[in-house]
Design an enzyme around this catalytic site. Structure first.
Site, PDB file in Angstrom:
ATOM      1  N   GLU A 135       0.643  -1.243  -0.031  1.00  0.00           N
ATOM      2  CA  GLU A 135      -0.004  -0.093   0.180  1.00  0.00           C
ATOM      3  C   GLU A 135       0.823   1.265  -0.056  1.00  0.00           C
ATOM      4  O   GLU A 135       0.812   2.102   0.755  1.00  0.00           O
ATOM      5  CB  GLU A 135      -0.999  -0.169   1.269  1.00  0.00           C
ATOM      6  CG  GLU A 135      -1.995  -1.121   1.082  1.00  0.00           C
ATOM      7  CD  GLU A 135      -3.133  -1.003   1.997  1.00  0.00           C
ATOM      8  OE1 GLU A 135      -3.080  -0.421   3.120  1.00  0.00           O
ATOM      9  OE2 GLU A 135      -4.064  -1.789   1.957  1.00  0.00           O
ATOM     10  N   GLU A 173      -5.483  -8.397  -0.628  1.00  0.00           N
ATOM     11  CA  GLU A 173      -6.211  -7.985   0.643  1.00  0.00           C
ATOM     12  C   GLU A 173      -7.888  -7.687   0.428  1.00  0.00           C
ATOM     13  O   GLU A 173      -7.961  -6.824  -0.412  1.00  0.00           O
ATOM     14  CB  GLU A 173      -5.620  -7.042   1.412  1.00  0.00           C
ATOM     15  CG  GLU A 173      -4.304  -7.095   2.078  1.00  0.00           C
ATOM     16  CD  GLU A 173      -3.842  -5.885   2.898  1.00  0.00           C
ATOM     17  OE1 GLU A 173      -4.792  -5.323   3.587  1.00  0.00           O
ATOM     18  OE2 GLU A 173      -2.764  -5.912   2.929  1.00  0.00           O
TER      19      GLU A 173
HETATM   20  O1  AHR Z   1      -5.059  -6.088   6.915  1.00  0.00           O
HETATM   21  C1  AHR Z   1      -5.098  -4.985   7.795  1.00  0.00           C
HETATM   22  C2  AHR Z   1      -4.279  -3.449   7.099  1.00  0.00           C
HETATM   23  O2  AHR Z   1      -5.124  -3.303   5.837  1.00  0.00           O
HETATM   24  C3  AHR Z   1      -3.022  -4.184   6.286  1.00  0.00           C
HETATM   25  O3  AHR Z   1      -1.971  -4.067   7.141  1.00  0.00           O
HETATM   26  C4  AHR Z   1      -2.978  -2.807   5.446  1.00  0.00           C
HETATM   27  O4  AHR Z   1      -2.088  -3.603   4.182  1.00  0.00           O
HETATM   28  C5  AHR Z   1      -4.364  -2.676   4.955  1.00  0.00           C
HETATM   29  O5  AHR Z   1      -4.651  -1.275   5.088  1.00  0.00           O
END
Ligand code: AHR
Length: 497
Positions: free
Chosen positions: A172, A291
């Site tokens: 990110e 994610e």
């Molecule tokens: O999964 C939780 C968080 O969400 C992770 O650390 C990050 O990559 C995202 O913002």
């Protein structure tokens, strides 16, 4: 209300990459400490891993697990986590404001992944570090022997290289919350240079370039276009991340959020293909949706936590029944893009926004979202078919023309099995599904699993599993048509063989 669907074994989207059923373990909250690792737990094995948790992970049949972060990775010194445990340092972990004890690191995690029949998807720190430590980590993990870092791994007790195939170039990096946040231009330059030397160390690895943190980022999709101008030739995938929540308690809008996920995927594909055209490239870039989940229940509780403790209960969303329905629709959305989405990670796996919960020293149990993930992972292997769907639709605050039926089909040629996954988004009425399975001759319905509950907010706890599937679905196959009544607000898995 009736919805129609046609499924044909020749109408294929593509082969499903097993890695779309991946997950994620970050050094965050109780994911590692108190989750997968708890040396004093009665069920801990000789390495300190909880075997009760390992059993649940194995049930899910998770093919790949992303590690060690997440936001954590952008401040992580991987060297802190290898070598003799008693020499490992306690560090201030700035992303989540905790103390990281480093009792679990790269080698232990590789051991754990192997024990649950999974592979590791490793992320490198492009926040506080960069090219040098990225190439060193690849050398430590994957080089056989005879160099400083590979020999150090051997000295740490790991004679054989870990052979980690898939690597994330940071996490990110478009987000202002990220340690070492960069512009798309800055990131593209750093990522391509890191990619170059990582592949020089091990040409067999595959790399994931950071895409946007979510579809609402102000820099989306320009981030993808600009960063890929630099990284396109050097990487194999671009990442997508997305979490949803029902903050306004508007369930019709909430259940429709997988439409946003679908649009997000389409836009990233379009952007990749734009860069491909611009570069006159023959190479197609794939997507790593590394994610995805529901995340919002725990936001307020997390604000109350004191900083600088070890493994506090962070991001411990307690999932309800409607969350499982959205998770089901998100899985269907991934399957519908099986031709381009080759990796996906439910974030995360244990305790932290997770299908599996634990008590420190105590029990482990399944959250509501465990079930759609389980069903898709077990029965969603093979070829993703392109269904033709005619469903009645509804309008809601956030979307128009939302089909009540969200569905897709998977053909497992090896097992001679066809599986229809279907969510009925209607909150008051069953949906009568008529699914034409024309050229699946001599197939029979073997099972119609249903996840339903009259309380959309029902949750599971260690004491009581209120939300769990039953196999009393009504699906029947007559003259090439599957007839099934999909209960109001339900997740359905219709298996034919
Ligand atoms: O999964 C939780 C968080 O969400 C992770 O650390 C990050 O990559 C995202 O913002």
């Amino acid at each position: 209300t009736t919805a129609k669907m046609v499924v044909d074994k020749d109408h294929r989207i593509g082969e499903i990459d097993r890695r779309i059923y991946g997950s994620f373990i970050e050094h965050l909250g109780r994911a590692v400490y108190g989750g997968i690792y708890e040396p004093n737990h009665p069920h801990a094995n000789e390495s300190g891993f909880r075997t009760d948790v390992m059993e649940l992970v194995k049930q899910l049949n998770v093919p790949i697990v992303r590690y060690p972060g997440g936001n954590f990775v952008s401040g992580y010194n991987w060297e802190d986590g290898v070598g003799p445990r008693e020499q490992r340092s306690r560090r201030l972990e700035l992303a989540w404001r905790t103390i990281e004890t480093n009792q679990v690191g790269t080698n232990e995690f590789v051991d754990w992944a192997r024990a649950v029949n999974s592979e590791v998807m490793m992320a490198v720190n492009l926040g506080t570090r960069g090219i040098d430590d990225a190439r060193n980590l690849v050398e430590y993990c994957n080089h056989p022997q005879g160099s400083y870092w590979s020999d150090l791994r051997i000295a740490h007790g790991y004679q054989q290289p870990h052979r980690i195939k898939t690597w994330c170039l940071g996490n990110e990096m478009d987000g202002p919350w990220q340690i070492g946040h960069q512009t798309a231009e800055e990131y593209g330059r750093l990522a391509v240079e890191a990619a170059k030397v990582m592949k020089w160390v091990d040409p067999t690895i595959e790399l994931v370039s950071c895409g946007s943190s979510n579809s609402s980022m102000p820099t989306f999709p320009q981030w993808e276009a600009t960063s890929l101008e630099h990284t396109y030739d050097a990487v194999d995938y671009i990442s997508l991340h997305q979490y949803y929540g029902n903050r306004s308690d508007d369930t019709p809008s909430y259940l429709a959020k997988s439409l946003d996920m679908d649009q997000f995927i389409r836009t990233v594909i379009a952007t990749c293909d734009f860069v491909k055209a611009k570069k006159r490239s023959k190479k197609t870039l794939y997507l790593s949706f590394d994610e995805w989940n529901v995340w919002y229940h725990s936001n307020e509780a997390d604000q109350q936590l004191e900083p600088w403790s070890v493994a506090p209960p962070q991001l411990e969303d307690v999932y309800n029944f409607e969350d499982a329905l959205l998770v089901g629709s998100m899985l269907i959305t991934l399957l519908k893009h099986a031709d381009r989405v080759k990796i996906a990670c439910m974030a995360q796996l244990v305790n932290v926004i997770a299908p599996i919960m634990t008590e420190n020293g105590g029990r482990a149990w399944k959250q509501t979202i465990f079930y759609p993930y389980l069903h898709a992972s077990l029965y969603g292997r093979g070829v993703s078919l392109q269904p033709i769907i005619a469903s009645p639709k509804y309008d809601c605050a956030e979307f128009t023309d939302v089909p009540y039926l969200e569905a897709t089909a998977v053909y497992n040629e090896a097992q001679e099995e066809l599986t229809v996954f279907a969510v009925n988004r209607h909150l008051e009425e069953p949906l009568l599904l008529e699914c034409d399975v024309r050229n699946f001759e001599n197939y029979r319905v073997v099972e119609h699993l249903v996840l339903e509950h009259d309380d959309l907010k029902a949750v599971n706890t260690a004491d009581e599993e209120r939300v769990k599937p039953h196999a009393d679905g009504t699906a029947e196959l007559t003259e090439g048509i599957v007839h099934a009544s999909l209960p109001q607000a339900s997740w359905n898995v219709i298996r034919l063989r």
